[in-house]
Design an enzyme around this catalytic site. Structure first.
Site, mmCIF file in Angstrom:
data_model
loop_
_atom_site.group_PDB
_atom_site.id
_atom_site.type_symbol
_atom_site.label_atom_id
_atom_site.label_comp_id
_atom_site.label_asym_id
_atom_site.label_seq_id
_atom_site.Cartn_x
_atom_site.Cartn_y
_atom_site.Cartn_z
ATOM 1 N N CYS A 94 0.805 -1.224 0.000
ATOM 2 C CA CYS A 94 0.000 0.000 0.000
ATOM 3 C C CYS A 94 0.844 1.284 0.000
ATOM 4 C CB CYS A 94 -0.987 -0.055 1.161
ATOM 5 S SG CYS A 94 -2.371 1.077 0.976
ATOM 6 N N ARG A 128 -12.498 6.572 -0.201
ATOM 7 C CA ARG A 128 -11.490 5.540 -0.017
ATOM 8 C C ARG A 128 -11.985 4.181 -0.521
ATOM 9 N NH1 ARG A 128 -7.458 7.366 3.075
ATOM 10 N NH2 ARG A 128 -6.609 5.287 3.348
ATOM 11 N N HIS A 194 -3.101 -5.488 2.820
ATOM 12 C CA HIS A 194 -2.737 -5.519 4.236
ATOM 13 C C HIS A 194 -3.308 -6.791 4.852
ATOM 14 C CE1 HIS A 194 -1.600 -1.246 4.521
ATOM 15 N NE2 HIS A 194 -2.674 -0.962 3.819
HETATM 16 N N1 GLN Z 1 -2.026 6.882 2.411
HETATM 17 C C1 GLN Z 1 -2.206 6.007 1.306
HETATM 18 C C2 GLN Z 1 -3.605 6.048 0.739
HETATM 19 O O1 GLN Z 1 -4.527 6.385 1.440
HETATM 20 C C3 GLN Z 1 -1.814 4.595 1.695
HETATM 21 C C4 GLN Z 1 -2.719 3.993 2.735
HETATM 22 C C5 GLN Z 1 -2.290 2.646 3.240
HETATM 23 O O2 GLN Z 1 -1.094 2.322 3.264
HETATM 24 N N2 GLN Z 1 -3.239 1.876 3.706
HETATM 25 O O3 GLN Z 1 -3.806 5.715 -0.410
#
Ligand code: GLN
Length: 244
Positions: A94, A128, A194
């Site tokens: 990520c 998101r 993750h």
């Molecule tokens: N900050 C990045 C995003 O929101 C990565 C987030 C993450 O590693 N889960 O895309």
């Protein structure tokens, strides 16, 4: 046989149990009598990346990614890029995956110039992409279902210099548009997964270990382990996501 693992930015990049990937790699070595060392390389701490067989970067929030940007530009980015060009086996999750790319523009307009080690760009969105997801990984010959958890604002787009790690079967992956998940380049595996990723995807864990051993020793036979529980966890999620 021995393997040396470098955990880059354990102080800043570690979301949703990402550190568990390092624990898994180390444990699967120990169970086979392969000596393993894990070295952290936090902000400001210089290590010689040429000493390592496996590099790991976890995910991070935009603020944490911003904190390490200066260092990435000043020296770390070039060092990681050189190690990757040299074939270091690298798993980046990520935020770490995004930082290996060319650039990341956050949802609120901050431009981050990244390491340029992977031909990908990431562009943040207000909405998101969150949830359990899975993708198909074809590289080992027989298709493998990789399960994980994604939570990112950025949509990542692949350039011609990389290939997708997998094909999205459920969830969003790189961008929720083109069906791709993650990126492959040399011995780098970039992914949004993750969870942590490796405990419930043991075939991928062993693939990384085998690549690292082959690079170091020329060839490698990995003794098989009893993965009954790990495969059951994987199968449970595959069935759940297939029915959603
Ligand atoms: N900050 C990045 C995003 O929101 C990565 C987030 C993450 O590693 N889960 O895309």
């Amino acid at each position: 046989m021995e393997l040396n693992i470098c955990h880059l930015y354990p102080d800043l990049l570690n979301l949703y149990g990402d550190r568990g990937n390092v624990v898994t790699l180390a444990r699967r070595c120990e169970m086979r009598g392969i000596e393993v060392t894990v070295t952290g390389a936090p902000l400001g701490e210089r290590v010689n990346l040429a000493d390592f067989d496996l590099l790991f970067l976890g995910g991070g929030q935009d603020a944490e990614q911003g904190v390490l940007l200066d260092e990435l530009h000043n020296w770390r980015g070039a060092e990681v890029k050189a190690a990757i060009e040299d074939g270091a086996v690298t798993l980046a999750i990520c935020g770490g995956y995004q930082l290996l790319g060319r650039s990341y523009k956050t949802w609120d307009g901050k431009e981050m110039d990244c390491a340029g080690a992977l031909d990908v760009i990431s562009v943040g969105q207000k909405e998101r992409m969150i949830g359990d997801y899975m993708f198909q990984w074809d590289e080992p010959g027989a298709p493998i279902h990789i399960v994980g958890f994604e939570n990112h604002s950025a949509k990542t787009y692949l350039g011609n210099g990389v290939t997708p790690f997998g094909r999205v079967l459920a969830g969003h992956g790189n961008n929720g548009e083109d069906g791709t998940e993650g990126a492959r380049y040399h011995n780098v595996f970039g992914t949004y997964s993750h969870g942590p990723l490796l405990p419930k995807n043991p075939k991928l864990a062993d693939w990384l270990l085998r690549l690292a051993l082959e690079r170091k020793y020329g060839s490698a036979e990995l003794e098989s382990l009893d993965d009954t529980l790990e495969e059951a966890a994987n199968a449970f999620m595959v069935a759940r996501l297939a029915n959603e």
